[in-house]
Design an enzyme around this catalytic site. Structure first.
Site, PDB file in Angstrom:
ATOM      1  N   HIS A  11     -17.805  11.028  49.930  1.00 24.74           N
ATOM      2  CA  HIS A  11     -16.499  10.761  50.536  1.00 24.74           C
ATOM      3  C   HIS A  11     -16.457  11.322  51.958  1.00 24.74           C
ATOM      4  CE1 HIS A  11     -15.245   9.809  46.509  1.00 24.74           C
ATOM      5  NE2 HIS A  11     -15.495  11.026  46.101  1.00 24.74           N
ATOM      6  N   GLU A  46     -13.021  17.200  46.539  1.00 25.55           N
ATOM      7  CA  GLU A  46     -12.676  17.193  45.128  1.00 25.55           C
ATOM      8  C   GLU A  46     -13.404  18.327  44.417  1.00 25.55           C
ATOM      9  OE1 GLU A  46     -14.155  13.167  44.579  1.00 25.55           O
ATOM     10  OE2 GLU A  46     -15.654  13.883  43.178  1.00 25.55           O
ATOM     11  N   HIS A 104     -22.668  12.950  45.340  1.00 29.87           N
ATOM     12  CA  HIS A 104     -22.342  13.385  43.981  1.00 29.87           C
ATOM     13  C   HIS A 104     -22.247  12.220  43.009  1.00 29.87           C
ATOM     14  CE1 HIS A 104     -18.461  12.390  45.833  1.00 29.87           C
ATOM     15  NE2 HIS A 104     -18.016  12.124  44.622  1.00 29.87           N
ATOM     16  N   ARG A 153     -20.314   4.130  48.370  1.00 34.16           N
ATOM     17  CA  ARG A 153     -21.320   4.075  47.318  1.00 34.16           C
ATOM     18  C   ARG A 153     -22.704   3.996  47.951  1.00 34.16           C
ATOM     19  NH1 ARG A 153     -19.603  -0.302  44.562  1.00 34.16           N
ATOM     20  NH2 ARG A 153     -18.213   0.865  43.222  1.00 34.16           N
TER      21      ARG A 153
HETATM   22 ZN    ZN Z   1     -15.987  11.549  44.152  1.00 31.05          ZN
END
Ligand code: ZN
Length: 312
Positions: free
Chosen positions: A97, A115, A172, A192
């Protein structure tokens, strides 16, 4: 002012989902592809709805926009956090991200995404992908361009109760069999990087290689700064699991009665196990709620349960 506002989650159905969120958390959601429970969300892709009290039926974004006093008049043009339970029945794609600055410039003013994952359940010898092994940007790009995924991706061992910190820029992925409670900034901007060559409806899902290369942090943060375990054997105290610029996440194992004070404008609270009360409201495993400004001053818990709470 209500001290506790229960929320009704939004569920997302995904190719890697399953039935655990219904079977083990008791959510009344049909289907065998339930991937995510968005327990506390004001994100337009899936909003929580107020399930108790005078504001019952309102979306969380409406509550945030029209009743900011409930949140201690916390500033911001959108509710800042998103709390999910994720049940990965299959491997999720490898992703990264952007941070706030990159997202603002390249994604129409969206927030970036930091996150963290609290591991609820995982296979024995469970692993997650967090970080990478490239030592320079050139090496990173070469590994990506030549599909050297086994060399690039850093696998870390995890067990239930571990906290994994995934800052923006961190490669991740959640792997098959792992169930986590995720606390994140309210954003769903995802690049992605690799999808194991899988097809969905006969076609590969889109990749975002250039943006991924732009935002991946090199070198990756050391594993010790990404994965940690805070044991609380005794209960009835607050274990701070992670603290970032964007959120602080803590855990409490309640045994009998427990009261604590905060200076937070509001708290996001999720019950992981057991049952009890938050003030006078009955809650159980799978309940998600806001504790409002009035309640956050002195939070009263009772019962036999484990909760996770977060604040900005
Ligand atoms: Zn994520």
């Amino acid at each position: 002012m209500d001290k506790v506002i229960l929320l009704k989650p939004y569920f997302s159905h995904t190719i890697w989902g399953g039935t655990k969120l219904r079977d083990e958390f008791g959510y009344d959601e049909p289907g065998d592809d339930i991937g995510e429970c968005w327990g506390i969300s004001a994100h337009p892709s899936g909003e929580s709805v107020v399930a108790s009290g005078e504001f019952k039926g309102l979306k969380l974004s409406e509550l945030w926009n029209d009743h900011r006093e409930l949140f201690g008049n916390t500033e911001g043009d959108r509710f800042p956090l998103l709390i999910k339970i994720i049940d990965a029945n299959k491997d999720l794609s490898i992703q990264v991200h952007p941070d706030d600055a990159y997202a603002a410039e390249h994604e129409n003013g969206s927030l970036g995404k930091n996150e963290c994952w609290y591991v609820l359940d995982c296979p024995e010898d469970g692993e997650l992908i967090a970080g990478h092994n490239a030592s320079s940007k050139e090496e990173l790009v070469d590994m990506i361009d030549n599909g050297r995924w086994d060399e690039l991706l850093r696998r870390v061992k995890v067990k239930p109760g571990d906290m994994i910190r995934i800052d923006s820029g961190t490669i991740h992925a959640i792997t098959a069999g792992v169930c986590v409670l995720e606390t994140q900034q309210s954003s769903d901007i995802t690049y992605r990087l690799y999808d194991y060559g899988r097809l969905q409806n006969g076609k590969p899902r889109p990749l975002h290689l250039d943006k991924s290369k732009d935002v991946i942090t090199v070198p990756a943060a050391p594993v010790e700064e990404q994965v940690y375990h805070i044991a609380d054997e005794t209960g009835n105290n607050i274990s701070k699991l992670v603290e970032t610029k964007y959120f602080t996440v803590s855990k409490i194992k309640v045994n009998g009665e427990y009261t604590f004070e905060t200076d937070a404008g509001f708290l996001c609270v999720s019950v992981l196990n057991g049952s009890g009360k938050v003030f006078d409201t009955d809650v159980k495993k799978g309940s998600h709620m806001l504790v409002t400004a009035e309640g956050a001053k002195e939070v009263r818990l009772s019962g036999d349960m484990e909760i996770i709470f977060s604040r900005v």
